[in-house]
Design a protein around this motif. Structure first.
Motif, mmCIF file in Angstrom:
data_model
loop_
_atom_site.group_PDB
_atom_site.id
_atom_site.type_symbol
_atom_site.label_atom_id
_atom_site.label_comp_id
_atom_site.label_asym_id
_atom_site.label_seq_id
_atom_site.Cartn_x
_atom_site.Cartn_y
_atom_site.Cartn_z
ATOM 1 N N LEU A 87 15.020 36.526 -16.085
ATOM 2 C CA LEU A 87 14.771 37.492 -15.011
ATOM 3 C C LEU A 87 15.723 37.260 -13.834
ATOM 4 C CD1 LEU A 87 13.061 39.670 -13.534
ATOM 5 C CD2 LEU A 87 11.551 37.809 -12.795
ATOM 6 N N PHE A 88 15.880 36.014 -13.421
ATOM 7 C CA PHE A 88 16.724 35.718 -12.272
ATOM 8 C C PHE A 88 18.198 36.011 -12.554
ATOM 9 C CE2 PHE A 88 13.289 32.376 -11.254
ATOM 10 C CZ PHE A 88 12.533 33.329 -10.599
ATOM 11 N N THR A 89 18.653 35.754 -13.793
ATOM 12 C CA THR A 89 20.053 36.055 -14.118
ATOM 13 C C THR A 89 20.309 37.555 -14.102
ATOM 14 O OG1 THR A 89 19.545 36.035 -16.502
ATOM 15 C CG2 THR A 89 20.325 33.971 -15.505
ATOM 16 N N MET A 90 19.344 38.337 -14.559
ATOM 17 C CA MET A 90 19.488 39.787 -14.541
ATOM 18 C C MET A 90 19.518 40.311 -13.117
ATOM 19 S SD MET A 90 16.934 40.816 -17.708
ATOM 20 C CE MET A 90 17.098 42.575 -17.370
ATOM 21 N N GLN A 91 18.694 39.744 -12.244
ATOM 22 C CA GLN A 91 18.687 40.165 -10.842
ATOM 23 C C GLN A 91 20.022 39.867 -10.171
ATOM 24 O OE1 GLN A 91 15.266 38.091 -9.293
ATOM 25 N NE2 GLN A 91 13.837 39.710 -9.900
ATOM 26 N N MET A 92 20.576 38.696 -10.444
ATOM 27 C CA MET A 92 21.863 38.324 -9.862
ATOM 28 C C MET A 92 22.993 39.212 -10.383
ATOM 29 S SD MET A 92 21.664 35.931 -7.606
ATOM 30 C CE MET A 92 23.343 35.313 -7.564
ATOM 31 N N ALA A 93 22.981 39.482 -11.687
ATOM 32 C CA ALA A 93 24.034 40.313 -12.273
ATOM 33 C C ALA A 93 23.994 41.731 -11.705
ATOM 34 C CB ALA A 93 23.877 40.344 -13.790
ATOM 35 N N GLU A 94 22.786 42.258 -11.515
ATOM 36 C CA GLU A 94 22.655 43.616 -10.989
ATOM 37 C C GLU A 94 23.012 43.680 -9.504
ATOM 38 O OE1 GLU A 94 19.199 47.072 -10.530
ATOM 39 O OE2 GLU A 94 18.818 45.260 -11.710
ATOM 40 N N LYS A 95 22.604 42.668 -8.766
ATOM 41 C CA LYS A 95 22.833 42.683 -7.321
ATOM 42 C C LYS A 95 24.302 42.510 -6.967
ATOM 43 C CE LYS A 95 21.207 40.472 -3.054
ATOM 44 N NZ LYS A 95 20.293 39.474 -2.478
ATOM 45 N N TYR A 96 24.995 41.596 -7.667
ATOM 46 C CA TYR A 96 26.390 41.288 -7.315
ATOM 47 C C TYR A 96 27.401 41.818 -8.341
ATOM 48 C CZ TYR A 96 24.165 38.223 -3.918
ATOM 49 O OH TYR A 96 23.407 37.742 -2.883
ATOM 50 N N ARG A 97 26.911 42.579 -9.319
ATOM 51 C CA ARG A 97 27.785 43.202 -10.312
ATOM 52 C C ARG A 97 28.696 42.171 -10.980
ATOM 53 N NH1 ARG A 97 27.268 48.615 -9.967
ATOM 54 N NH2 ARG A 97 26.407 49.472 -8.017
ATOM 55 N N ILE A 98 28.075 41.138 -11.501
ATOM 56 C CA ILE A 98 28.788 40.077 -12.217
ATOM 57 C C ILE A 98 28.183 39.931 -13.604
ATOM 58 C CG2 ILE A 98 29.464 38.799 -10.132
ATOM 59 C CD1 ILE A 98 27.084 36.970 -10.542
#
Length: 428
Positions: free
Chosen positions: A199-210
């Motif tokens: 969940l946390f990795t998906m949130q980071m990827a979506e927020k910072y487009r990485i």
């Protein structure tokens, strides 16, 4: 609660996990939401205790009323009563107007008291009264106020130890703990660790487009074995660090080890300060006590030394007077006798120091029989008696004048008269 309803609750509050302990905590929260019973949520720091009171309020008859989440540990002790219960105008410096406080503002609603174990003892007494009667008094006020508030509390403190140490009221604990809810630590949630990581990795990827990071099998095993003393909060922080700092998008055990601390972590509930713990306040009290006792000892010693010095001076005066009158000096011992004069005090053997007690009248010289070999010398008591008798004869038995002539105080002269048995023979 059936599985479908539980899943709806998890989706609504963004709760990730399927472990039995977590599901049980959510089930209890939903069952108690329809009542006004007090709830105490217990769990380590970072396990997500703040979700439960929000869930309880939103599913209760009070859901349309106000909800306040208060961190008791972040409010200074000097202002927490005012924050919670309000204050009257002018009740303290800066109180330019009256305030209702949280309990007044949240009437008919819900108050979440986070870190309730950090409340001062005086505030605990006020809170107990609100729980039992719904009544409280504002700071600086006299009027009894009424409130109808649902209280949900949470703590990461070992409450039983806090009660034993006198840091938390036992009656308040049982009043808050009507319905206990135990939140499980992350290390006991098994596969939930990997679900939360995803969940946390998906949130980071979506927020910072990485690109989203993933874990190898050995890295997953390391994540599962780690104790996670910071629980969900720590897992989120480490996941965010790896998402930003890691060059590789696939994290193996070697790469993961660079982000996971290797020092000893504590996973127990925190405790309030124990009597053996380091406390500058307790050290200050001990120092004050030692200084107070030392001051008393120094005062007693000063009085004893002052009395001894005065008696030595009186004896020296008698010696000088006796020498001037041609009488054998009190300080002159007879041949073949042990020294009994005042000067002997200055050379007293260190292993035989005289004992001075504050409960008796201290004599400076040692009076004892010291006869010479032929038995012709006078003892010291007879010499002192002669000096005092002569002084009284010359002054017609007037003690005051005799003391002035001898250069000693009236009290010292009276003591000498009593010692020599002359107190009933002369007249004032």
């Amino acid at each position: 609660m059936d599985t479908s309803e539980l899943q709806k609750i998890k989706q609504r509050y963004n709760i990730v996990g399927n472990c039995d302990a977590l599901n049980h905590a959510l089930d209890v929260a939903l069952q108690v939401a329809a009542t006004d019973l007090s709830v105490l949520i217990v769990g380590e720091s970072g396990v997500g205790k703040e979700i439960i009171p929000r869930l309880i309020h939103d599913n209760s008859p009070r859901k349309r009323e106000k909800y306040f989440a208060i961190n008791c540990g972040s409010i200074p002790e000097g202002t927490i009563d005012s924050e919670l219960f309000g204050h009257e105008k002018g009740s303290f410096t800066g109180a330019i107007g009256e305030s209702e406080g949280y309990f007044g503002t949240a009437n008919k609603g819900t108050i979440f008291l986070d870190e309730v174990g950090e409340l001062p003892i005086a505030t605990q007494a006020r809170l107990l009264r609100v729980l039992e009667t719904g009544e409280y008094i504002r700071v600086g006020g006299q009027k009894i106020m009424k409130t109808d508030v649902r209280i949900v509390a949470a703590t990461n403190v070992n409450m039983h130890k806090a009660i034993t140490e006198g840091r938390f009221r036992e009656d308040l604990y049982y009043r808050l703990n009507t319905i206990p809810i135990q939140m499980p630590p992350l290390r006991e949630r098994g596969e939930d660790i990997l679900l939360l990581f995803r969940l946390f990795t998906m949130q980071m990827a979506e927020k910072y487009r990485i690109p989203r990071i993933t874990l190898t099998e050995d890295a997953k095993m390391m994540m599962m074995k780690y104790k996670w003393p910071g629980n969900v909060r720590q897992l989120k922080n480490i996941t965010e660090q790896m998402s930003v700092l890691s060059q590789k998008r696939e994290i193996d055990a070697e790469a993961l080890s660079k982000f996971i601390p290797h020092d000893q972590e504590s996973t127990e509930l925190t405790t309030t300060a124990t009597p053996d713990a380091h406390s500058y306040e307790s050290e200050r009290e001990i120092l004050y006590k030692i200084l107070y006792e030392l001051r008393g000892n120094v005062g007693d010693l000063r009085r004893e030394m002052s009395t001894l010095r005065k008696q030595i001076d009186d004896n020296n005066t008698l010696n000088s007077f006796a020498n001037a009158r041609g009488i054998q000096s009190l300080a002159a011992p007879e041949p073949n006798t042990q020294p009994t004069d005042i000067s002997a005090l200055h050379h007293y053997p260190t292993t035989q120091q005289p004992h001075f007690s504050p409960y008796q009248d201290v004599e400076a010289e040692e009076i004892r029989e010291n006869d010479s070999a032929n038995g012709e010398s006078l003892n010291l008591s007879d010499i002192g008696r002669q000096v005092v008798e002569k002084a009284l004869e010359r002054n017609g038995g007037n003690r005051k004048k005799a003391a002035q002539e001898l250069g000693i105080s009236d009290r010292t002269l009276y003591r000498r008269l009593k010692q020599y048995g002359l107190d009933k023979q002369d007249k004032e």
